[in-house]
Scaffold this active site. Sequence first.
Site, PDB file in Angstrom:
ATOM      1  N   ASN A   9       0.853  -1.178   0.000  1.00  0.00           N
ATOM      2  CA  ASN A   9       0.000   0.000   0.000  1.00  0.00           C
ATOM      3  C   ASN A   9       0.899   1.241   0.000  1.00  0.00           C
ATOM      4  O   ASN A   9       1.685   1.438   0.935  1.00  0.00           O
ATOM      5  CB  ASN A   9      -0.886  -0.056   1.254  1.00  0.00           C
ATOM      6  CG  ASN A   9      -1.830   1.100   1.311  1.00  0.00           C
ATOM      7  OD1 ASN A   9      -1.437   2.229   1.002  1.00  0.00           O
ATOM      8  ND2 ASN A   9      -3.059   0.858   1.704  1.00  0.00           N
ATOM      9  N   HIS A  12       1.176   5.895   2.022  1.00  0.00           N
ATOM     10  CA  HIS A  12       2.008   6.645   2.966  1.00  0.00           C
ATOM     11  C   HIS A  12       3.200   7.334   2.306  1.00  0.00           C
ATOM     12  O   HIS A  12       3.731   8.301   2.844  1.00  0.00           O
ATOM     13  CB  HIS A  12       2.466   5.738   4.108  1.00  0.00           C
ATOM     14  CG  HIS A  12       1.295   5.149   4.832  1.00  0.00           C
ATOM     15  ND1 HIS A  12       0.416   5.923   5.555  1.00  0.00           N
ATOM     16  CD2 HIS A  12       0.821   3.889   4.889  1.00  0.00           C
ATOM     17  CE1 HIS A  12      -0.539   5.150   6.037  1.00  0.00           C
ATOM     18  NE2 HIS A  12      -0.320   3.909   5.645  1.00  0.00           N
ATOM     19  N   HIS A  45      -5.314   3.922  -2.092  1.00  0.00           N
ATOM     20  CA  HIS A  45      -6.656   4.251  -1.597  1.00  0.00           C
ATOM     21  C   HIS A  45      -6.951   5.698  -1.981  1.00  0.00           C
ATOM     22  O   HIS A  45      -6.380   6.629  -1.418  1.00  0.00           O
ATOM     23  CB  HIS A  45      -6.690   4.058  -0.070  1.00  0.00           C
ATOM     24  CG  HIS A  45      -8.049   4.220   0.523  1.00  0.00           C
ATOM     25  ND1 HIS A  45      -8.321   3.933   1.837  1.00  0.00           N
ATOM     26  CD2 HIS A  45      -9.220   4.640  -0.004  1.00  0.00           C
ATOM     27  CE1 HIS A  45      -9.598   4.162   2.092  1.00  0.00           C
ATOM     28  NE2 HIS A  45     -10.169   4.606   0.987  1.00  0.00           N
ATOM     29  N   ARG A  47      -8.989   8.366  -1.398  1.00  0.00           N
ATOM     30  CA  ARG A  47     -10.007   8.748  -0.412  1.00  0.00           C
ATOM     31  C   ARG A  47     -10.853   9.919  -0.896  1.00  0.00           C
ATOM     32  O   ARG A  47     -10.412  10.724  -1.717  1.00  0.00           O
ATOM     33  CB  ARG A  47      -9.324   9.136   0.905  1.00  0.00           C
ATOM     34  CG  ARG A  47      -8.937   7.944   1.751  1.00  0.00           C
ATOM     35  CD  ARG A  47      -8.410   8.389   3.103  1.00  0.00           C
ATOM     36  NE  ARG A  47      -8.340   7.273   4.008  1.00  0.00           N
ATOM     37  CZ  ARG A  47      -9.312   6.905   4.835  1.00  0.00           C
ATOM     38  NH1 ARG A  47     -10.426   7.604   4.913  1.00  0.00           N
ATOM     39  NH2 ARG A  47      -9.167   5.862   5.608  1.00  0.00           N
ATOM     40  N   ARG A  51      -6.600  12.814   0.804  1.00  0.00           N
ATOM     41  CA  ARG A  51      -5.565  13.240   1.748  1.00  0.00           C
ATOM     42  C   ARG A  51      -4.165  12.706   1.401  1.00  0.00           C
ATOM     43  O   ARG A  51      -3.177  13.286   1.782  1.00  0.00           O
ATOM     44  CB  ARG A  51      -5.930  12.828   3.175  1.00  0.00           C
ATOM     45  CG  ARG A  51      -5.861  11.346   3.407  1.00  0.00           C
ATOM     46  CD  ARG A  51      -6.098  10.997   4.847  1.00  0.00           C
ATOM     47  NE  ARG A  51      -7.480  11.197   5.227  1.00  0.00           N
ATOM     48  CZ  ARG A  51      -8.062  10.515   6.216  1.00  0.00           C
ATOM     49  NH1 ARG A  51      -7.366   9.656   6.919  1.00  0.00           N
ATOM     50  NH2 ARG A  51      -9.329  10.705   6.508  1.00  0.00           N
ATOM     51  N   GLU A  72      -8.237   0.809  -3.764  1.00  0.00           N
ATOM     52  CA  GLU A  72      -9.143   0.761  -2.606  1.00  0.00           C
ATOM     53  C   GLU A  72     -10.095   1.930  -2.730  1.00  0.00           C
ATOM     54  O   GLU A  72      -9.657   3.058  -2.939  1.00  0.00           O
ATOM     55  CB  GLU A  72      -8.343   0.954  -1.325  1.00  0.00           C
ATOM     56  CG  GLU A  72      -7.962  -0.305  -0.640  1.00  0.00           C
ATOM     57  CD  GLU A  72      -7.233   0.021   0.646  1.00  0.00           C
ATOM     58  OE1 GLU A  72      -7.685   0.892   1.405  1.00  0.00           O
ATOM     59  OE2 GLU A  72      -6.194  -0.601   0.860  1.00  0.00           O
ATOM     60  N   THR A 103      -8.503   2.965   7.702  1.00  0.00           N
ATOM     61  CA  THR A 103      -9.760   2.224   7.604  1.00  0.00           C
ATOM     62  C   THR A 103     -10.015   1.445   8.904  1.00  0.00           C
ATOM     63  O   THR A 103      -9.276   0.517   9.226  1.00  0.00           O
ATOM     64  CB  THR A 103      -9.714   1.258   6.397  1.00  0.00           C
ATOM     65  OG1 THR A 103      -9.106   1.950   5.309  1.00  0.00           O
ATOM     66  CG2 THR A 103     -11.102   0.800   6.018  1.00  0.00           C
ATOM     67  N   GLU A 154     -10.979  -9.385   1.337  1.00  0.00           N
ATOM     68  CA  GLU A 154      -9.774  -9.074   2.099  1.00  0.00           C
ATOM     69  C   GLU A 154     -10.185  -9.034   3.557  1.00  0.00           C
ATOM     70  O   GLU A 154     -11.095  -8.282   3.938  1.00  0.00           O
ATOM     71  CB  GLU A 154      -9.168  -7.738   1.658  1.00  0.00           C
ATOM     72  CG  GLU A 154      -7.925  -7.394   2.487  1.00  0.00           C
ATOM     73  CD  GLU A 154      -7.025  -6.344   1.875  1.00  0.00           C
ATOM     74  OE1 GLU A 154      -7.050  -6.172   0.634  1.00  0.00           O
ATOM     75  OE2 GLU A 154      -6.293  -5.699   2.644  1.00  0.00           O
ATOM     76  N   HIS A 194      -4.017  -4.985   7.103  1.00  0.00           N
ATOM     77  CA  HIS A 194      -4.217  -3.922   8.078  1.00  0.00           C
ATOM     78  C   HIS A 194      -3.471  -4.219   9.374  1.00  0.00           C
ATOM     79  O   HIS A 194      -3.729  -5.233  10.016  1.00  0.00           O
ATOM     80  CB  HIS A 194      -5.693  -3.645   8.399  1.00  0.00           C
ATOM     81  CG  HIS A 194      -5.897  -2.195   8.728  1.00  0.00           C
ATOM     82  ND1 HIS A 194      -5.516  -1.649   9.912  1.00  0.00           N
ATOM     83  CD2 HIS A 194      -6.379  -1.167   7.979  1.00  0.00           C
ATOM     84  CE1 HIS A 194      -5.766  -0.351   9.895  1.00  0.00           C
ATOM     85  NE2 HIS A 194      -6.286  -0.031   8.733  1.00  0.00           N
TER      86      HIS A 194
HETATM   87  N1  PXP Z   1      -5.768  -3.321   3.234  1.00  0.00           N
HETATM   88  C1  PXP Z   1      -6.735  -2.390   3.299  1.00  0.00           C
HETATM   89  C2  PXP Z   1      -8.055  -2.714   2.666  1.00  0.00           C
HETATM   90  C3  PXP Z   1      -6.509  -1.151   3.917  1.00  0.00           C
HETATM   91  O1  PXP Z   1      -7.499  -0.232   3.982  1.00  0.00           O
HETATM   92  C4  PXP Z   1      -5.234  -0.870   4.436  1.00  0.00           C
HETATM   93  C5  PXP Z   1      -4.959   0.467   5.063  1.00  0.00           C
HETATM   94  O2  PXP Z   1      -5.061   1.476   4.148  1.00  0.00           O
HETATM   95  C6  PXP Z   1      -4.245  -1.861   4.336  1.00  0.00           C
HETATM   96  C7  PXP Z   1      -4.542  -3.081   3.749  1.00  0.00           C
HETATM   97  C8  PXP Z   1      -2.852  -1.646   4.847  1.00  0.00           C
HETATM   98  O3  PXP Z   1      -2.858  -1.424   6.218  1.00  0.00           O
HETATM   99  P1  PXP Z   1      -1.522  -0.971   6.928  1.00  0.00           P
HETATM  100  O4  PXP Z   1      -1.156   0.362   6.362  1.00  0.00           O
HETATM  101  O5  PXP Z   1      -1.891  -0.913   8.371  1.00  0.00           O
HETATM  102  O6  PXP Z   1      -0.480  -2.003   6.620  1.00  0.00           O
END
Ligand code: PXP
Length: 240
Positions: A9, A12, A45, A47, A51, A72, A103, A154, A194
Amino acid sequence: MKKLRLGVNIDHFATLRNQRKEVYIDLIDVAKTLKNMDVNSITVHLREDRRHIKDNDLENLVKANILPINLEMAPTNEMRKICKTLSPFACCIVPEKRSELTTEGGLDVKNNLSNLESILFEIKQKKQIRTSLFIEPDMNQIKLAKKLGVNAIEIHTGKYSNLFEIGKYNTELKKITEAANFAHKLGLEVHAGHGLNLRNVKNIIDIKSISELNIGYSIVAQSIFSGLKNVIEMYKKMMN
Ligand code: PXP
């Protein structure tokens, strides 16, 4: 059983870039670096409040076609249109609250059934887009996901990750294991994500019915510790 895939992901990386209003960090470079490291896909994602990932980030990543993109998205009409237009490799529908930092829980499929049905109907017109729902490890949610005809679920591992920190994760891990096995038996592809990190991920890796992990925050956070020495040494070398 197939090899477990890793999706990264990259939200960040965009957060960090946006913080300084810079063009550097280039997300295309991030995608290229991840590809060179044999990462299987990238998750972004988009959003509602944009952001981190912006519309042009997503467009550029789709155009560059470096790695399969898992979009996402909240189950809204705006996102449905974007998804249909850009046609990413996959889309994962997630719940979204404006005030949340990340999330916070899985989708309530039962109470969103008709909305999800109509959004998935539209997205599935583009047959190449793989569809997935981000849900808690709950049998009823899984049955409904199957009914909706998605390719994958997921499983939200956030609760497990939090409980891992206090050593009380066994019940939640059992739930995730049973849910993953159940979904796999129904013919759904099972992903998880997550809050996963290098300490807690081993138990999830051991669940053989899970075929993909999506990890973001801890990859960026751990990279600071694993990369800092290298970068400081590069500066020191130039300075001396
Ligand atoms: N999967 C989904 C569907 C998510 O919403 C997120 C967070 O954006 C992640 C995976 C990744 O989570 P993390 O950043 O905590 O590893």
